[in-house]
Every structure is written in structure tokens, then in C-alpha cells.
Scaffold this motif. Structure first.
Motif, PDB file in Angstrom:
ATOM      1  N   ASP A   1     -46.424  55.901  62.407  1.00 14.26           N
ATOM      2  CA  ASP A   1     -44.962  55.545  62.526  1.00 14.26           C
ATOM      3  C   ASP A   1     -44.978  54.454  63.567  1.00 14.26           C
ATOM      4  N   TYR A   2     -45.816  54.500  64.514  1.00 13.21           N
ATOM      5  CA  TYR A   2     -45.477  53.354  65.583  1.00 13.21           C
ATOM      6  C   TYR A   2     -45.666  51.922  64.903  1.00 13.21           C
ATOM      7  N   LEU A   3     -46.828  51.992  64.272  1.00 14.43           N
ATOM      8  CA  LEU A   3     -47.196  50.643  63.546  1.00 14.43           C
ATOM      9  C   LEU A   3     -46.105  50.203  62.478  1.00 14.43           C
ATOM     10  N   ASN A   4     -45.689  51.248  61.743  1.00 17.61           N
ATOM     11  CA  ASN A   4     -44.637  51.045  60.928  1.00 17.61           C
ATOM     12  C   ASN A   4     -43.329  50.233  61.448  1.00 17.61           C
ATOM     13  N   SER A   5     -43.139  50.703  62.441  1.00 20.23           N
ATOM     14  CA  SER A   5     -41.989  50.369  63.374  1.00 20.23           C
ATOM     15  C   SER A   5     -42.093  48.966  63.840  1.00 20.23           C
ATOM     16  N   LYS A   6     -43.477  48.311  63.917  1.00 19.01           N
ATOM     17  CA  LYS A   6     -43.743  47.226  64.395  1.00 19.01           C
ATOM     18  C   LYS A   6     -43.818  46.222  63.338  1.00 19.01           C
ATOM     19  N   ARG A   7     -43.910  46.510  62.126  1.00 19.33           N
ATOM     20  CA  ARG A   7     -43.830  45.763  61.024  1.00 19.33           C
ATOM     21  C   ARG A   7     -42.638  44.875  60.662  1.00 19.33           C
ATOM     22  N   GLN A   8     -43.191  43.734  60.308  1.00 15.18           N
ATOM     23  CA  GLN A   8     -42.126  42.665  60.261  1.00 15.18           C
ATOM     24  C   GLN A   8     -41.336  42.433  58.927  1.00 15.18           C
ATOM     25  N   LYS A   9     -40.492  41.728  58.552  1.00 19.07           N
ATOM     26  CA  LYS A   9     -39.453  41.915  57.414  1.00 19.07           C
ATOM     27  C   LYS A   9     -40.405  41.554  56.311  1.00 19.07           C
ATOM     28  N   ASN A  10     -41.384  40.642  56.436  1.00 16.75           N
ATOM     29  CA  ASN A  10     -42.203  40.074  55.367  1.00 16.75           C
ATOM     30  C   ASN A  10     -43.403  40.901  54.960  1.00 16.75           C
ATOM     31  N   GLY A  11     -43.528  41.995  55.856  1.00 15.87           N
ATOM     32  CA  GLY A  11     -44.517  42.977  55.464  1.00 15.87           C
ATOM     33  C   GLY A  11     -45.757  42.917  56.602  1.00 15.87           C
ATOM     34  N   GLY A  12     -45.687  41.976  57.160  1.00 16.07           N
ATOM     35  CA  GLY A  12     -47.063  41.733  57.927  1.00 16.07           C
ATOM     36  C   GLY A  12     -46.704  42.110  59.475  1.00 16.07           C
ATOM     37  N   TRP A  13     -47.663  41.986  60.331  1.00 20.20           N
ATOM     38  CA  TRP A  13     -47.835  42.334  61.657  1.00 20.20           C
ATOM     39  C   TRP A  13     -47.950  41.056  62.675  1.00 20.20           C
ATOM     40  N   LYS A  14     -47.328  41.238  63.852  1.00 18.53           N
ATOM     41  CA  LYS A  14     -47.516  40.026  64.604  1.00 18.53           C
ATOM     42  C   LYS A  14     -48.578  40.493  65.744  1.00 18.53           C
ATOM     43  N   THR A  15     -49.515  39.658  66.192  1.00 22.10           N
ATOM     44  CA  THR A  15     -50.488  39.928  67.324  1.00 22.10           C
ATOM     45  C   THR A  15     -49.665  39.681  68.282  1.00 22.10           C
ATOM     46  N   ASN A  16     -49.777  40.817  69.215  1.00 26.24           N
ATOM     47  CA  ASN A  16     -48.988  40.739  70.420  1.00 26.24           C
ATOM     48  C   ASN A  16     -49.747  40.677  71.883  1.00 26.24           C
ATOM     49  N   TYR A  17     -51.218  40.403  71.579  1.00 27.41           N
ATOM     50  CA  TYR A  17     -51.944  40.518  72.826  1.00 27.41           C
ATOM     51  C   TYR A  17     -53.397  39.835  72.346  1.00 27.41           C
ATOM     52  N   VAL A  18     -53.682  38.855  73.391  1.00 28.01           N
ATOM     53  CA  VAL A  18     -55.207  38.111  73.293  1.00 28.01           C
ATOM     54  C   VAL A  18     -56.006  38.510  74.488  1.00 28.01           C
ATOM     55  N   TYR A  19     -56.947  39.113  74.214  1.00 30.32           N
ATOM     56  CA  TYR A  19     -57.890  39.563  75.565  1.00 30.32           C
ATOM     57  C   TYR A  19     -58.736  37.869  75.900  1.00 30.32           C
ATOM     58  N   LYS A  20     -58.368  38.111  77.256  1.00 30.32           N
ATOM     59  CA  LYS A  20     -59.108  36.935  77.825  1.00 30.32           C
ATOM     60  C   LYS A  20     -60.415  37.078  78.559  1.00 30.32           C
ATOM     61  N   SER A  21     -61.450  36.564  77.924  1.00 30.15           N
ATOM     62  CA  SER A  21     -62.837  36.696  78.342  1.00 30.15           C
ATOM     63  C   SER A  21     -63.669  35.395  77.693  1.00 30.15           C
ATOM     64  N   LYS A  22     -64.357  34.800  78.521  1.00 34.22           N
ATOM     65  CA  LYS A  22     -65.556  33.770  77.949  1.00 34.22           C
ATOM     66  C   LYS A  22     -66.086  34.443  76.591  1.00 34.22           C
ATOM     67  N   GLY A  23     -66.006  33.547  75.691  1.00 31.90           N
ATOM     68  CA  GLY A  23     -66.567  34.051  74.356  1.00 31.90           C
ATOM     69  C   GLY A  23     -65.859  34.694  73.303  1.00 31.90           C
ATOM     70  N   TYR A  24     -64.665  35.220  74.179  1.00 31.14           N
ATOM     71  CA  TYR A  24     -63.478  35.876  73.040  1.00 31.14           C
ATOM     72  C   TYR A  24     -62.770  35.098  72.178  1.00 31.14           C
ATOM     73  N   VAL A  25     -62.769  35.188  70.926  1.00 26.97           N
ATOM     74  CA  VAL A  25     -61.828  34.368  70.082  1.00 26.97           C
ATOM     75  C   VAL A  25     -61.021  35.306  69.326  1.00 26.97           C
TER      76      VAL A  25
END
Length: 293
Positions: A245-269
């Protein structure tokens, strides 16, 4: 969504749909991937760089055919492989359950479930990882005590979940009753928490547990948790519904999901750009949630 899909994701979708591909077709998908170009554009033999990079590569089928990937694997086995599993420092006293587990999962996906060090790490999980409260762990390594509360009265939720994930990934190749029993216990522990909630007050267990991001990082998130229960065949347990239910509440109108966080560490992509509809997280979540009916 973008008008095109990275060929690494195209390859992943075809792989998961069991579509037959020739070696030339696989090579073409790998060579044309902008994501893979980014992942293989730099190199460091620093432990954390190796960890995050091999995890990323393990999410792309057939990436073990690349010399870059094989070089990363060789460095990890040499620098971090021990009689107990994978350790960032290579010294047994400093084994941390989360990193041991993450490397086991990645190397299993990259075709090394038979590797001796992978098996050592699985043996460590089976003997020492606890999947319950108020249970004493007999491991005497000092690193666990130095770096955090891995095995206090309430075990570290991150380490527990990632160890469970490692057992699931290994069990795909070596199905054993003892491992399956441990998986069942671990899955029940996650489900008691409805994946992300503290038992005491219902609040999120960690700061980043409701993040939408991919691939895996140290910060356990709801995408990874759902993938764990999906892989264990428990996506339809009613205790998963609040996370869905939580994830469905975050679903965008076009049906996709936005990435809302990017981990910061050397080597992480990150596979998707922060704040934008992510093709990777959207594919993964659509696949998982389609089974929650």
C-alpha cells in the motif's frame, strides 16, 4: 519514462523471461549498455569500491562474461576471502554480517555458488546469524562489537535481512532442508515486522527503510525487502500488504516510481537518477507487485 531502455535492463528482462539468446546477442546487449559503460569506466581496489561495484554488476545477467567483472571478483576473493566468509579487512575478528551476506548474494548471482569462500560465508550465517530476539550469538569476533549492535538483545535488522537474502540466493543452487528452515525462520521475522515497522510502536525501523532506490546498498530499503519476500514465495502474505500500500501511494500518474535516495559511497552507482522516474525500480516493483493479488 525515457523513450529508450538501457540495454542492460532489456537483457535482464529477457533473462528473467527465459528468452533464448545467442552469445552474440548477449554481447551486443552488454556492449551497448550506457549503464555498463559507467560501471566499468573506473576501478579501485579499495574494499568498499569492490563491494558496491560487484553488487551492481551482479544485477546485470551475463556481466560475469566481462573481464572487468572477473577482475573485481578476483580482487574480492583475494583481499576479503577468509575461512569464515567475506571480511572487508581480511581479518577474521572484523567480520560484519551485512557485508559478508551482500558479497555472497552478489557472487551467487555471478555464477560462484560453488566457490569455497562463498560456502564459508554461508556456513558462518548458518552457525552464527540469529533470526530472533534475546538469542545469544557465539561468534567471538571483535568487529561486531566495535562497529555496532549486530547481535544485541534485538539483532540488527539490516544484517539479519541481508543474511536471509544471501541464504535465499545460495539456496537456489543448493537446496537443503537446514538452509530452508533457517530461511523460513528469517522470513517470519520480517513478516512479524510487516517488513519495515518496529514492533514497539509501528514506526519505520531505520531512517532509509522506506526509500525507493536500486541497487542494494548498506541501507536496507523497502524495494529490497519486497524482493526478499518475493524470492521466498511470500509476497501474498497479508503482512506484506502495508508495504505494498505504501508503494502504491508513491506510484506516479504514469505508473512508474521515482528514485528518492541515492547512496553515497565510492564505487556505488545508482541505476536510476534521483527525483526521476526510474526504469529499474519501476520494472522491479511492477514485477513484484503483480504477484501480490
Amino acid at each position: 519514462m525515457k523513450n529508450f531502455m538501457d540495454t542492460a535492463l532489456e537483457l535482464r528482462i529477457k533473462f528473467e523471461n527465459n528468452e533464448p539468446l545467442t552469445e552474440d546477442e548477449i554481447k551486443n546487449f552488454l556492449e551497448k549498455s550506457f549503464l555498463l559503460k559507467k560501471l566499468t569506466s573506473d576501478f579501485s581496489d579499495e574494499p568498499l569500491f569492490l563491494v558496491w561495484r560487484v553488487i551492481a554488476l551482479s544485477e546485470i545477467p551475463h556481466s560475469n562474461k566481462l573481464e572487468y567483472t572477473q577482475n573485481i571478483i578476483r580482487k574480492i576473493l583475494h583481499k576479503m576471502g577468509t575461512a569464515y566468509g567475506f571480511i572487508l579487512t581480511g581479518e577474521a575478528d572484523y567480520l560484519l554480517p551485512c557485508y559478508n551476506a551482500m558479497l555472497i548474494s552478489a557472487l551467487c548471482k555471478l555464477g560462484l555458488p560453488e566457490n569455497e569462500i562463498v560456502k564459508n560465508g554461508i556456513s558462518w550465517i548458518m552457525e552464527y546469524q540469529v533470526f530472533a530476539r534475546n538469542k545469544v550469538c557465539n561468534w567471538r569476533g571483535t568487529g561486531i562489537k566495535k562497529y555496532g549492535g549486530c547481535f544485541k538483545t534485538v539483532p540488527c535488522y539490516i544484517g539479519l535481512a541481508k543474511a536471509l537474502k544471501a541464504l535465499i540466493n545460495y539456496n537456489k543452487y543448493h537446496r537443503k532442508n537446514l538452509i530452508q528452515n533457517k530461511i523460513d525462520i528469517g522470513i517470519e521475522y520480517l513478516l512479524k515486522h510487516h517488513l519495515y515497522k518496529r514492533l514497539s510502536n509501528g514506526e519505520p525501523i531505520t531512517k532509509h527503510i522506506l526509500d525507493i532506490a536500486f541497487p542494494e546498498s548498506y541501507n536496507l530499503n523497502i524495494v529490497e525487502l519486497l524482493d526478499i519476500v518475493y524470492s521466498a514465495g511470500k509476497i501474498n502474505d497479508e503482512r506484506v500488504n502495508e508495504a505494498v500500500d505504501y508503494l502504491n501511494s508513491k506510484r506516479q500518474k504514469n505508473g512508474g516510481w521515482k528514485t528518492n535516495y541515492v547512496y553515497k559511497s565510492k564505487g556505488y552507482v545508482s541505476f536510476d537518477a534521483r527525483g526521476q522516474i526510474g526504469e529499474w525500480v519501476t520494472y522491479l516493483l511492477e514485477k513484484i507487485l503483480s504477484k501480490n493479488k
